[in-house]
Scaffold this motif. Sequence first.
Motif, mmCIF file in Angstrom:
data_model
loop_
_atom_site.group_PDB
_atom_site.id
_atom_site.type_symbol
_atom_site.label_atom_id
_atom_site.label_comp_id
_atom_site.label_asym_id
_atom_site.label_seq_id
_atom_site.Cartn_x
_atom_site.Cartn_y
_atom_site.Cartn_z
ATOM 1 N N ASP A 108 -29.092 27.008 18.296
ATOM 2 C CA ASP A 108 -29.535 27.012 19.653
ATOM 3 C C ASP A 108 -29.390 27.995 20.493
ATOM 4 O OD1 ASP A 108 -30.515 24.056 18.550
ATOM 5 O OD2 ASP A 108 -28.708 23.066 19.358
ATOM 6 N N GLU B 154 -31.432 18.900 4.398
ATOM 7 C CA GLU B 154 -31.845 17.502 4.573
ATOM 8 C C GLU B 154 -31.680 16.748 3.434
ATOM 9 O OE1 GLU B 154 -33.508 14.210 6.706
ATOM 10 O OE2 GLU B 154 -32.621 16.333 7.381
ATOM 11 N N SER C 235 -37.820 14.806 25.651
ATOM 12 C CA SER C 235 -36.790 13.891 24.651
ATOM 13 C C SER C 235 -35.946 14.532 24.067
ATOM 14 C CB SER C 235 -37.930 13.221 23.508
ATOM 15 O OG SER C 235 -37.034 12.540 22.747
ATOM 16 N N PRO C 236 -34.561 14.249 23.844
ATOM 17 C CA PRO C 236 -33.608 14.956 23.093
ATOM 18 C C PRO C 236 -33.963 15.593 21.637
ATOM 19 C CG PRO C 236 -32.881 13.012 24.131
ATOM 20 C CD PRO C 236 -34.185 12.963 24.288
ATOM 21 N N ASP C 237 -34.925 14.820 21.136
ATOM 22 C CA ASP C 237 -35.327 15.298 19.702
ATOM 23 C C ASP C 237 -36.236 16.311 19.853
ATOM 24 O OD1 ASP C 237 -33.769 13.457 18.388
ATOM 25 O OD2 ASP C 237 -35.244 11.750 18.453
ATOM 26 N N TYR C 238 -36.835 16.619 20.855
ATOM 27 C CA TYR C 238 -37.837 17.298 21.194
ATOM 28 C C TYR C 238 -37.836 18.374 22.234
ATOM 29 C CZ TYR C 238 -40.251 14.157 18.277
ATOM 30 O OH TYR C 238 -40.553 13.021 17.014
ATOM 31 N N SER C 239 -36.537 18.668 22.710
ATOM 32 C CA SER C 239 -36.039 19.408 23.962
ATOM 33 C C SER C 239 -35.802 20.712 23.688
ATOM 34 C CB SER C 239 -35.057 18.743 24.559
ATOM 35 O OG SER C 239 -33.918 18.776 23.858
ATOM 36 N N ARG C 240 -35.734 21.342 22.415
ATOM 37 C CA ARG C 240 -35.236 22.475 22.063
ATOM 38 C C ARG C 240 -36.561 23.343 21.569
ATOM 39 N NH1 ARG C 240 -30.176 23.822 23.742
ATOM 40 N NH2 ARG C 240 -28.874 22.210 23.334
#
Length: 277
Positions: free
Chosen positions: A176, A87, A186-191
């Motif tokens: 993944d 990061e 939400s895509p940022d929290y879907s995993r």
Amino acid sequence: MAGCCSTKDEFLPDESFQSWANYVQALRETGMRLKDRIAARSMDDTEINEVRARSGHEMKRNLSWWDLIWFGIGAVIGAGIFVLTGEEARNAAGPAVILSFVVSGVSSMLSVFCYTEFAVEIPVAGGSFAYLRVELGDFVAFIAAGNILLEYVVSCAAVARSWTSYFATLLNHQPDDFRIHIASLSPDYSRLDPIAVAVIVAICLAAVFSTKATSRFNYVSSIIHLAIIVFIVAAGLSRASLKNLSDFMPFGARGLFSASAVLFFAYVGFDAVSTMA
């Protein structure tokens, strides 16, 4: 069963709950009480003696200075070396990585000095919350307590989630592949990461079972990790090229301080060290 039951006075000992009249009066005084709480400050003696006495039992001291030092080092290595390097590199590429480490290191050192001073003056388990209650008041301490809880939740989640990435790499898979995708989120929290949850639960159980044994495991693994890092740095320097020093800040000051802010995340260990001390 008599010993398991509580009377009304034991369950609601405050005078405000003794009658409806008292309760209504307390509601009328809510504004004034909130104002007092915002401006109120605790005293050193209150934190060290009165608050400590409310627990009713002394905690057994089985950690030494050696344990605390490696606890802090382990927190920095875990979050800073194995989690945040990717990061940080996205925010400040090239030699700016070194500068961002320096900037975050200096700011962290100043924070450590403050924590050390407070820990010596107010040696209680409340940590930052207790220090702020004395210095800045209850309201600021209340806000900080929420931030501290969020800080630990996010840091533990980040380290546990990175464990899945390393595990997937070991098995030549994508991270993944081991996560559950929930399309409705939400895509940022879907995993969702069941492996990270299992790691957190396992570490929690180990810490509850024996603090000392957990500390031993931490400093042994931290020493091994530190030796590996020193070897990697030494081996890398033997192949270093001076032409890589041509552009220290490709993203400018903004990128440098953005990376430093991310790196500061790795230094949450000194809050835990002061609390444990």
